[in-house]
Write an enzyme that holds these catalytic residues in place. Structure first.
Site, PDB file in Angstrom:
ATOM      1  N   LYS A  51       0.677  -1.305   0.140  1.00  0.00           N
ATOM      2  CA  LYS A  51      -0.122   0.167   0.138  1.00  0.00           C
ATOM      3  C   LYS A  51       1.072   1.185   0.161  1.00  0.00           C
ATOM      4  CE  LYS A  51      -3.835   0.026   1.892  1.00  0.00           C
ATOM      5  NZ  LYS A  51      -4.546  -0.500   3.367  1.00  0.00           N
ATOM      6  N   ARG A 120      -3.422   2.920   8.676  1.00  0.00           N
ATOM      7  CA  ARG A 120      -3.551   1.858   7.833  1.00  0.00           C
ATOM      8  C   ARG A 120      -2.330   0.797   7.668  1.00  0.00           C
ATOM      9  NH1 ARG A 120      -7.705   3.010   3.827  1.00  0.00           N
ATOM     10  NH2 ARG A 120      -8.521   4.840   4.035  1.00  0.00           N
ATOM     11  N   GLY A 129      -7.828  -7.173   4.664  1.00  0.00           N
ATOM     12  CA  GLY A 129      -8.714  -7.028   5.688  1.00  0.00           C
ATOM     13  C   GLY A 129      -8.229  -8.020   6.944  1.00  0.00           C
ATOM     14  N   MET A 131      -5.402  -7.168   8.783  1.00  0.00           N
ATOM     15  CA  MET A 131      -4.579  -6.529   9.924  1.00  0.00           C
ATOM     16  C   MET A 131      -5.692  -5.108  10.037  1.00  0.00           C
ATOM     17  SD  MET A 131      -0.893  -6.916   9.132  1.00  0.00           S
ATOM     18  CE  MET A 131      -0.849  -6.319   7.215  1.00  0.00           C
ATOM     19  N   ARG A 364      -3.535  -1.545  -6.215  1.00  0.00           N
ATOM     20  CA  ARG A 364      -2.844  -2.764  -6.167  1.00  0.00           C
ATOM     21  C   ARG A 364      -3.277  -3.677  -7.116  1.00  0.00           C
ATOM     22  NH1 ARG A 364      -5.390  -4.708  -0.536  1.00  0.00           N
ATOM     23  NH2 ARG A 364      -7.646  -4.901  -1.235  1.00  0.00           N
ATOM     24  N   HIS A 487     -15.975  -8.861   1.188  1.00  0.00           N
ATOM     25  CA  HIS A 487     -15.147  -9.452   1.729  1.00  0.00           C
ATOM     26  C   HIS A 487     -15.067 -10.943   1.436  1.00  0.00           C
ATOM     27  CE1 HIS A 487     -13.246 -11.789   5.144  1.00  0.00           C
ATOM     28  NE2 HIS A 487     -12.336 -11.020   5.022  1.00  0.00           N
ATOM     29  N   SER A 819      14.133 -43.745 -19.571  1.00  0.00           N
ATOM     30  CA  SER A 819      13.110 -43.083 -18.984  1.00  0.00           C
ATOM     31  C   SER A 819      13.189 -43.182 -17.635  1.00  0.00           C
ATOM     32  CB  SER A 819      11.808 -43.547 -19.470  1.00  0.00           C
ATOM     33  OG  SER A 819      10.688 -43.260 -18.911  1.00  0.00           O
ATOM     34  N   CYS A 887       9.175 -40.601 -16.244  1.00  0.00           N
ATOM     35  CA  CYS A 887       7.686 -41.293 -16.502  1.00  0.00           C
ATOM     36  C   CYS A 887       7.065 -41.583 -15.043  1.00  0.00           C
ATOM     37  CB  CYS A 887       7.415 -42.373 -17.413  1.00  0.00           C
ATOM     38  SG  CYS A 887       8.531 -43.988 -16.922  1.00  0.00           S
ATOM     39  N   TYR A 907      12.040 -34.843 -22.695  1.00  0.00           N
ATOM     40  CA  TYR A 907      10.594 -34.596 -22.299  1.00  0.00           C
ATOM     41  C   TYR A 907      10.243 -35.252 -21.233  1.00  0.00           C
ATOM     42  CZ  TYR A 907      10.393 -39.684 -22.814  1.00  0.00           C
ATOM     43  OH  TYR A 907      10.415 -41.241 -22.545  1.00  0.00           O
TER      44      TYR A 907
HETATM   45  C1  PEP Z   1       8.373 -45.447 -11.737  1.00  0.00           C
HETATM   46  O1  PEP Z   1       8.893 -46.446 -11.062  1.00  0.00           O
HETATM   47  O2  PEP Z   1       8.601 -44.309 -11.600  1.00  0.00           O
HETATM   48  C2  PEP Z   1       7.564 -45.936 -12.779  1.00  0.00           C
HETATM   49  C3  PEP Z   1       7.012 -45.198 -13.832  1.00  0.00           C
HETATM   50  O3  PEP Z   1       7.147 -47.393 -12.909  1.00  0.00           O
HETATM   51  P1  PEP Z   1       5.855 -47.845 -11.970  1.00  0.00           P
HETATM   52  O4  PEP Z   1       5.428 -46.722 -11.015  1.00  0.00           O
HETATM   53  O5  PEP Z   1       5.202 -48.518 -12.687  1.00  0.00           O
HETATM   54  O6  PEP Z   1       6.469 -49.009 -10.951  1.00  0.00           O
END
Ligand code: PEP
Ligand code: MG
Length: 938
Positions: A51, A120, A129, A131, A364, A487, A819, A887, A907
């Site tokens: 403020k 204030r 609101g 304080m 604000r 409020h 992965s 994954c 990814y």
């Molecule tokens: C993991 O272990 O991260 C995985 C994707 O395999 P799961 O969860 O199927 O064991």
């Protein structure tokens, strides 16, 4: 007595010492000095609060702001430590008051030309609101008389004075509202008045006398007549309110640090209650609910600020001001337009018009719903007020997540209306669907939610800051009074709680614990459904469903920008083979319907298809069991031949849904006993049959029991599963690979572009790959020969075992992709079984600070993360083009996604529902670390 006090206070001011030492107080026009001291605008915001810095910034921009000054957050923190103002602070405040007197041409405590101020609170981050604020400071018995002479409006002045005494009592000395409200209600009743506007000057004057008695009775001394003393009390009260319960609760809920402290803003009072050429209001420069580019606000003529903010009186929409005060309205629109351009964001402003003159009291960045956040960011980028990158950065992953949260089914709502369960309609203050049991106060709502694990709806006539804990605990909030800036509405929007306000048909009876519309009664504990999108309230439970992304055009636009950002070449730099673009987002999907959802949510690949889920389907499970119980390889192959067409069909559907995009199919992973009947249950059945003397089928069950017993493992998750199972029974994965390649070949022949990637789970040594992979590659080649087609494919592995990560350079000799299965990798790196850890000790570990975060939700960068980093570096030394993904569940967690960006993943793969969040998080990582070398920011 009053005269003496005045002389004393004036004398005190005259003696104010020159400012020395550390600067604790900044006039609004001192913004340059604040910038110099704080080093940046962020620093000014920390020092003067949101403020204070806003008022200073507006003053610099030439916006009409009532003169005043700010006592810094540093002073608050000093006060919190010692219970005293820091040395020199108060003298500086008095000196600033002198300058404010000069700027206004008025004098604090002078009956002939009085200056009144407000005191204030204002922390760095807005805590609406939560304080204290005290208005009308500077009135005493003598000043009142003087002001009456000046304004010739005794009614107005006595009303101000009673407000000051009341606020002092409740806010500075923590008296219950009730101690003032009760005598006031009694007084009004004795006169037969219904509303405050019926009170005359004499009435307010009489009430002032009563309030003074009430004050003395409860506080123990007279209401202070020394105006400087008033200011001192008020300043201390604001400092102390930083540690009030509701402020602490709010900080806990919003993650604001307890160390910041609040600034105190002393601002010249301007009056919206000086007659019909005066007024006060609040407004948002765009609609905070849906984001439309239309000023949305409310004002009241002849009223003081808190009347509008509290939502107690129903205010007029801001458009009406155009007719009532065209000049002030035009100026207001000009100023707010400039403010929006200056701050490049939607503004939440407070203003007062005193006798036709407009004053801006606050600006604000406005709180808003998730929907409005996205729309405003996208619109502002299209208006070129901000860049696309800024728009993307303004959206948090939580915002995206909440937009994909369940809503009421349109058809279910229609049905409910036809069936007569519609209850009432109010203002749609904060969107979303809430179903819960009704409770009429914050404490009960919180208790029922936390202790009884109920879904709750908090219902109140209107809410106050003391109610916030109940609101946060509830699924939804319903009020019978107040508008879109009340409020309840502001707080609900901030926390993403569905909320309907001002449903005025509802009569709430707090004593009987029930609410009624006509003769329909809803009692405490009854279920209702509150639709924050339409403002409708229904009796009972209405089903909800997930909203479609396709219909959310602004979010789609924003996510397209996010993808563009991630896909820019040069976002990352790394050694040869490392990605130069940002992360792609793939999804984990087992069935074609999941794959289609993943595509519609923007996934550009399947990072994990868990094939074993397909084995559980009712018509397949008996064949799977038969396969497991087979005593010879020939028997097993027969059973597998029966399963093959099913698997081929599954994969065919996946490839079709993912036309042109990679699909990673993981070969069977879990231990085989998971496909068998439960041992204990089977034993019970066998015993029951034996006891009853039933022989039909008994032998088969007994054989099955023996077989299951034979499969028993003491620690199955570390036993015969993953690649170990494939090596023991290669027929299963051979069938799976045949099914994958036959489906891929069939799809190719139908014109679908397939990119199958076969993933071997739970590898721990390269020897395992050396054993299994060539057999599988031979099958792949054989199928392509049989079908006379060719397509791209890969064989790779999951990195789930620390040894695989450590020996990644060897593993990459065979694996064309990695992965990270971070669910298993986290379990095995920590040596925690996830289920046991989450049930038994993870919370304690977090509470005790042993673990900062749950490592199963957010990658532990220091341990698991390091293994991942090492695996990528070593893997790419062997195979520079190694494709790397993740994954495990971490693939949908923004912090973990950032880590994957930093170490050079290609990814991340997550649940289809998390794909939009992950797309945003990937772009955030790309922007945050733009152009830097991979691993540079780790
Ligand atoms: C993991 O272990 O991260 C995985 C994707 O395999 P799961 O969860 O199927 O064991
Ligand atoms: Mg795993």
């Amino acid at each position: 007595m009053a005269t003496q006090v005045k002389t004393k206070s004036v004398k005190k001011q005259a003696k104010a010492k020159p400012v020395q030492g550390k600067k604790w107080v900044y006039l609004f026009e001192d913004v340059k000095a604040a910038e110099k001291y704080a080093g940046s605008w962020e620093g000014v915001r920390s020092l003067l609060g949101g403020k204070g810095s806003g008022l200073a910034d507006m003053t610099r921009a030439g916006v009409p702001v009532p003169p005043g000054f700010t006592i810094t957050t540093e002073a608050c923190n000093g006060f919190r430590k010692t219970g005293k103002f820091p040395a020199g602070m108060w003298d500086q405040a008095l000196a600033a008051m002198k300058k404010t007197e000069k700027a206004t041409g008025k004098k604090f405590g002078d009956a002939n030309n009085p200056l009144l101020v407000s005191c204030r609170s204002g922390a760095k981050f807005s805590m609406p609101g939560m304080m204290n604020t005290i208005l009308n400071i500077g009135l005493n018995d003598e000043v009142v008389e003087g002001m009456i002479k000046l304004t010739k409006n005794p009614r107005f002045v006595w009303d101000l004075y009673r407000r000051l005494i009341e606020m002092f009592g409740t806010t500075v000395f923590n008296l219950d509202d009730e101690v003032f409200e009760h005598p006031m209600a009694e007084y009004k009743a004795s006169k037969g008045y219904k509303v405050d506007t019926e009170m005359t000057a004499e009435d307010w004057q009489a009430l002032v006398a009563t309030f003074k008695e009430v004050f003395k009775k409860h506080v123990g001394f007279d209401f202070p007549q020394d105006v400087n003393k008033q200011l001192e009390y008020a300043t201390k009260a604001v400092f102390e309110s930083w540690n009030g319960k509701r402020a602490i609760d709010y900080r806990k809920a919003t993650g604001i640090s307890d160390d910041l402290g609040t600034a105190v803003n002393i601002v010249t009072m301007v009056f919206g209650n000086m007659g019909d050429d005066s007024g006060t209001g609040v407004a948002f420069t765009r609609n905070p609910s849906n984001g439309d580019k239309l000023m949305m606000g409310e004002y009241l003529l002849n009223a003081q600020g808190e009347d509008v903010v509290a939502g107690i009186r129903n205010a007029d929409p801001i458009e009406h001001l155009k007719d009532q005060m065209p000049k002030a309205y035009k100026q207001f629109m000009d100023i707010t337009g400039k403010l929006e351009k200056h701050y490049k964001d939607m503004q939440d402003v407070e203003f007062t018009i005193e006798r036709g003159k407009l004053w801006m009291l606050q600006t604000r960045n406005g709180k808003r719903t998730a929907k409005s956040t996205v729309k405003i960011a996208v619109d502002m980028a299209k208006e070129k007020l901000i860049t696309k990158e800024e728009a993307v950065l303004r959206i948090t992953p939580e915002t995206v997540d909440s937009l994909l949260h369940p809503q009421f089914d349109e058809s279910a709502m229609k049905k409910a209306e036809n069936e007569g369960t519609f209850f009432a309609k109010g203002v749609n203050a904060s969107p979303g669907a809430a179903v819960g049991q009704v409770y009429f106060d914050a404490d009960t709502t919180e208790r029922m939610t936390k202790e009884n694990k109920q879904d709750t709806i908090m219902v109140r006539p209107f809410t106050k800051p003391d109610d916030v804990h109940g609101m946060i605990a509830s699924q939804g909030v319903l009020t019978s009074e107040g508008g879109a800036t009340s409020h309840a509405a502001v707080v609900a929007r901030q926390f993403g709680i569905p909320c309907v306000v001002g449903a005025s048909a509802i009569k709430i009876d707090l004593e009987k614990r029930q609410m009624t519309v006509g003769d329909v009664v809803v009692k405490e504990g009854d279920w209702i459904s509150v639709d924050g999108n339409t403002g409708k309230v229904f009796i009972g439970k209405i089903p909800t469903s997930a909203p479609s992304l396709e219909e959310q055009t602004d979010l789609l636009t924003l996510l397209t920008w996010a993808d563009e950002i991630s896909a820019r070449k040069g976002v990352r730099t790394g050694p040869n083979g490392y990605p130069t673009r940002g992360l792609q987002v793939w999804a984990n999907a087992d069935y074609p319907k999941d794959a289609r959802r993943a595509r519609s949510y923007g996934a550009v690949g399947i990072g994990l298809c868990r094939t074993e889920h397909m084995f559980f389907e009712p018509e397949r499970l008996p064949i799977v069991q038969q396969m497991i119980l087979s005593e010879t390889s020939a028997e097993r192959t027969n059973a597998l031949n029966e399963l093959l067409p099913y698997q081929r069909k599954d994969f065919d559907g996946l490839f079709e849904a993912m036309d042109g995009y990679p699909v990673i199919i993981r070969l069977i992973d879990p231990p085989l006993h998971e496909f068998m009947p439960d041992e204990e249950k089977l034993l019970e059945e066998v015993i029951t049959m034996r006891v009853k003397g039933e022989t039909d089928g008994l032998q088969a069950k007994e054989d099955l029991l023996v077989a299951i017993k034979g499969m028993h493992e003491s620690n199955p998750m570390m036993g015969m599963r993953g690649v170990r199972l494939s090596i023991s029974m290669p027929e299963i994965v051979e069938m799976q690979v045949r099914a994958i390649f036959e489906a891929a070949a069939d799809c190719t022949l139908r014109g679908i572009v397939v990119k199958p990637e076969v993933m071997i789970p739970l590898t721990g040594t390269v020897k395992e790959l050396e054993w299994i992979q060539p057999r599988l590659v031979r099958i792949a080649a054989a199928v392509m020969d049989e079908k006379k087609v060719k397509f791209e494919y890969k064989f790779g592995t999951m990195i789930e075992i620390p040894r695989a990560a450590v020996t990644a350079s060897e593993i990459a000799q065979h694996a064309e992709f990695f992965s990270f299965g971070t669910n298993d990798l986290t379990q095995m790196t920590y040596g925690y079984s996830r289920d046991d850890a989450e049930r038994n000790f993870l919370i304690t570990y977090q509470e005790q600070g042993i673990l900062e975060k749950n490592p199963f939700q957010t990658i532990d960068r220091g341990g698991v993360g390091k293994l991942m980093d090492w695996a990528i570096t070593e893997g790419r030394k062997t195979r520079p083009t190694l494709e790397v993904g993740i994954c495990g569940e971490h693939g949908g967690d923004p912090d973990s996604i950032e880590w994957c960006h930093l170490i050079g993943n290609n990814y991340v793969s997550c649940s289809p529902f998390r794909v939009p969040v992950a797309r945003l998080a990937a772009a955030h990582s790309a922007l945050k670390h733009a152009g830097k070398g991979i691993a540079e920011d780790k």
